[in-house]
Write an enzyme that holds these catalytic residues in place. Structure first.
Site, PDB file in Angstrom:
ATOM      1  N   SER A  44     -13.040   1.674   3.311  1.00 49.72           N
ATOM      2  CA  SER A  44     -12.119   1.288   2.228  1.00 49.72           C
ATOM      3  C   SER A  44     -11.075   2.368   2.050  1.00 49.72           C
ATOM      4  O   SER A  44     -11.384   3.514   1.706  1.00 49.72           O
ATOM      5  CB  SER A  44     -12.879   1.091   0.914  1.00 49.72           C
ATOM      6  OG  SER A  44     -11.956   1.084  -0.166  1.00 49.72           O
TER       7      SER A  44
ATOM      8  N   SER B  69       0.834  -1.214   0.000  1.00 53.66           N
ATOM      9  CA  SER B  69       0.000   0.000   0.000  1.00 53.66           C
ATOM     10  C   SER B  69       0.867   1.262   0.000  1.00 53.66           C
ATOM     11  O   SER B  69       0.571   2.238  -0.694  1.00 53.66           O
ATOM     12  CB  SER B  69      -0.893   0.025   1.241  1.00 53.66           C
ATOM     13  OG  SER B  69      -1.835  -1.005   1.188  1.00 53.66           O
TER      14      SER B  69
ATOM     15  N   ASP C  19      -6.611  -8.082   5.042  1.00 50.85           N
ATOM     16  CA  ASP C  19      -5.808  -8.889   4.112  1.00 50.85           C
ATOM     17  C   ASP C  19      -5.216 -10.121   4.785  1.00 50.85           C
ATOM     18  O   ASP C  19      -4.658 -10.988   4.111  1.00 50.85           O
ATOM     19  CB  ASP C  19      -4.684  -8.038   3.515  1.00 50.85           C
ATOM     20  CG  ASP C  19      -5.231  -6.918   2.638  1.00 50.85           C
ATOM     21  OD1 ASP C  19      -6.349  -7.062   2.097  1.00 50.85           O
ATOM     22  OD2 ASP C  19      -4.546  -5.894   2.493  1.00 50.85           O
TER      23      ASP C  19
ATOM     24  N   LYS D 240     -12.555  -9.207  -2.986  1.00 54.53           N
ATOM     25  CA  LYS D 240     -11.097  -9.039  -3.077  1.00 54.53           C
ATOM     26  C   LYS D 240     -10.615  -9.693  -4.376  1.00 54.53           C
ATOM     27  O   LYS D 240     -11.394  -9.875  -5.296  1.00 54.53           O
ATOM     28  CB  LYS D 240     -10.421  -9.628  -1.837  1.00 54.53           C
ATOM     29  CG  LYS D 240     -10.736  -8.851  -0.558  1.00 54.53           C
ATOM     30  CD  LYS D 240     -10.113  -7.470  -0.596  1.00 54.53           C
ATOM     31  CE  LYS D 240     -10.419  -6.649   0.638  1.00 54.53           C
ATOM     32  NZ  LYS D 240     -10.013  -5.243   0.477  1.00 54.53           N
TER      33      LYS D 240
HETATM   34  C1  S3P Z   1      -5.556  -1.194   0.221  1.00 57.26           C
HETATM   35  C2  S3P Z   1      -6.741  -1.180   0.905  1.00 57.26           C
HETATM   36  C3  S3P Z   1      -7.514  -2.386   1.238  1.00 57.26           C
HETATM   37  C4  S3P Z   1      -6.664  -3.652   1.114  1.00 57.26           C
HETATM   38  C5  S3P Z   1      -5.860  -3.666  -0.145  1.00 57.26           C
HETATM   39  C6  S3P Z   1      -4.928  -2.460  -0.207  1.00 57.26           C
HETATM   40  C7  S3P Z   1      -4.874   0.082  -0.066  1.00 57.26           C
HETATM   41  O1  S3P Z   1      -8.613  -2.511   0.361  1.00 57.26           O
HETATM   42  O2  S3P Z   1      -7.496  -4.791   1.173  1.00 57.26           O
HETATM   43  O3  S3P Z   1      -5.068  -4.849  -0.208  1.00 57.26           O
HETATM   44  O4  S3P Z   1      -3.685   0.068  -0.429  1.00 57.26           O
HETATM   45  O5  S3P Z   1      -5.510   1.130   0.065  1.00 57.26           O
HETATM   46  P1  S3P Z   1      -9.981  -1.651   0.523  1.00 57.26           P
HETATM   47  O6  S3P Z   1      -9.682  -0.248   0.221  1.00 57.26           O
HETATM   48  O7  S3P Z   1     -10.925  -2.253  -0.491  1.00 57.26           O
HETATM   49  O8  S3P Z   1     -10.434  -1.898   1.904  1.00 57.26           O
END
Ligand code: S3P
Length: 480
Positions: free
Chosen positions: A175, A23, A361, A388
């Site tokens: 999210s 991320s 995750d 996902k």
């Molecule tokens: C992420 C946010 C999460 C996570 C993904 C990475 C990000 O998803 O599951 O692997 O980098 O902002 P969501 O935004 O759908 O919760």
């Protein structure tokens, strides 16, 4: 590609530096591409997902000079498009392929919304099934246009505008991708853009934008974040810490294989990402975190500060929680080491909807650990797992049943009753990196071996997963 994992014959031991956070890497690359000037990046995750973002920002006009640093990460410079703005890619019909990466697609929608460009985003078979309306609808309300299929999925053409309106967004689901997209669009609107979530999702965007010179307001209690536009980003130097989600899968390995003791060095200890470690402590695991400053402040990557005493199971002790005051500096993330020791007699726990974003995750790894814990572990509010990289909820329930566990599943909940002795079997990763790693871990404790079909999915976030297990002393993995 198949890869087989046989029962571990000896304890996992040693210190491991897991690859850079996915991320944070996406955001560092994208924000550097948006900024005025040349940013220097190090520790960037070298994986398929992050390469999708690198390819995308290059196609949009940023000058990216990131190369492998010889230690598994990417390092180098990115000169951003700054005030000139992104350019629609030439050739390939202006198409950008985001591969398997939802973060690339959703954050780009927000970053492009406020510029006069027309760009089509697409992705692989998994990404083109995932919901995009959660981003395109709020961005349409502020003036950007999106041309999408009936189902609202990719490919989606973004038609940006320099006349974006401000808005107060209340998200129906927590999210970080959606929140980040709206914040990035808000950088180009005149006035305050606010995003409110039902629970706290990861806050890397809120932490990193101030380092790029853009203040972000937050109210942690209300799960609120806001920006005042128009504003612009200035280049910085940034070092990416290790990924706590990748670290969680290694921690799970150590908690599965008797007598293991490992140290996961230099990972982000961001409280919004620590849910897995808090949950396994509740299950009775010996897990201790020790901070050592913030990434980019010159201390990350230097010698260990001694995790020393290995504490035991008091909930949250030693693991930063959602209200940590020893948290990140404005510049970057809190960084440190996590020491994990195999613990006899794990017991079941409850995973509540409020904590799900902090471990979303890692649920495959937690569910596998639940098969080894005494009692029924119940996960509620996990409907997001269905959208996902695969329908993870169905996949976990089916695979754990094949392994011999007692499982019940509903639309947005899962119950796993342990302990059980996993059986040898063949499991399909379904193109999902977290499932590939989870099935591999099942092999470490199976009565025989587990063959992971489609193991190459690990390229998304953790290409060196099997090598890293090997570095901890595991010898039971082979191709085919
Ligand atoms: C992420 C946010 C999460 C996570 C993904 C990475 C990000 O998803 O599951 O692997 O980098 O902002 P969501 O935004 O759908 O919760």
């Amino acid at each position: 590609m198949d890869r087989t994992f046989t029962r571990a014959e000896r304890a996992l031991t040693g210190t491991l530096r897991v690859p850079g956070d996915k991320s944070i890497s996406h955001r560092a690359v994208l924000f550097a591409a948006m900024a005025e000037g040349t940013s220097r990046l190090s520790g960037v995750l070298d994986s398929a997902d992050v390469r999708a973002t690198i390819t995308a920002v290059s196609a949009l006009g940023a000058s990216v000079k990131l190369v492998p640093d010889g230690r598994g990460a990417l390092a180098g410079t990115i000169t951003g498009w700054g005030a000139s703005g992104p350019q629609a890619p030439i050739g390939d019909d202006g198409l950008i392929d985001c591969g398997n990466s939802g973060t690339t697609a959703r954050l780009l929608m927000g970053a492009l919304a406020g510029w006069p460009v027309r760009v089509t985003l697409t992705g692989d078979a998994s990404l083109t099934r995932r919901p995009m309306r959660r981003v395109t609808e709020p961005l349409s309300q502020v003036g950007a246009q999106f041309v999408a299929s009936e189902s609202g999925t990719l490919p989606v053409t973004v038609v940006g505008t320099e006349r974006l309106k401000v808005t107060e967004n209340v998200l129906p689901v927590a999210s970080a991708q959606v929140k980040s997209a709206l914040i990035l669009a808000g950088l180009r609107a005149h006035g305050r853009t606010r995003v409110t979530e039902p629970a706290a999702s990861r806050n890397h965007t809120e932490l990193m934008l101030p380092a790029f010179g853009v203040p972000v307001g937050t109210d942690e209690a209300r799960h609120d974040a806001w920006v005042d536009g128009p504003t612009s980003l200035q280049a910085i130097d940034i070092d990416i810490p290790g990924d706590p989600s990748s670290a969680a899968f290694m921690a799970a390995a150590a908690l599965l294989v008797p007598s293991s003791e490992i140290r996961l060095a230099g990972i982000s200890l961001n409280p919004t990402r620590m849910g897995f470690f808090r949950a396994v402590r509740r299950m009775g695991a010996h897990v201790v975190a020790a901070g050592r400053g913030a990434a980019g402040d010159g201390t990350a990557g230097q010698g260990a500060t001694g995790c020393g005493a290995v504490g035991h199971g008091a909930a949250g002790q030693g693991i930063p929680d959602g209200h940590s005051t020893s948290g990140p500096t404005a510049a970057a993330e809190p960084v440190g080491d996590v020491h994990v020791t195999w613990s006899l007699g794990l017991h079941a726990t409850e995973i509540t909807p409020a904590e799900v974003p902090s471990l979303v995750d890692e649920i495959p790894a937690l569910a596998l650990l639940a098969t080894q814990a005494v009692g029924t572990t119940r996960f509620t509010g996990i409907g997001e797992l269905r959208v996902k990289e695969s329908d993870r909820l169905t996949a976990i329930a089916e695979a754990l049943t094949v392994l011999g566990a007692q499982v019940k599943v509903g639309e947005d909940w899962l119950e796993v009753t342990g302990p059980c002795a996993p059986r040898a079997c063949r499991l399909d990763a379904l193109g999902d990196h977290r499932l590939a790693m989870c099935w591999a871990l099942a092999g470490l404790i199976a009565d025989g071996s587990v063959t992971v079909a489609g193991y190459e999915a690990v390229e998304t976030s953790y290409p060196t997963f099997a090598d890293d297990l090997g570095a901890l002393g595991y010898c039971g993995s082979q191709a085919g």
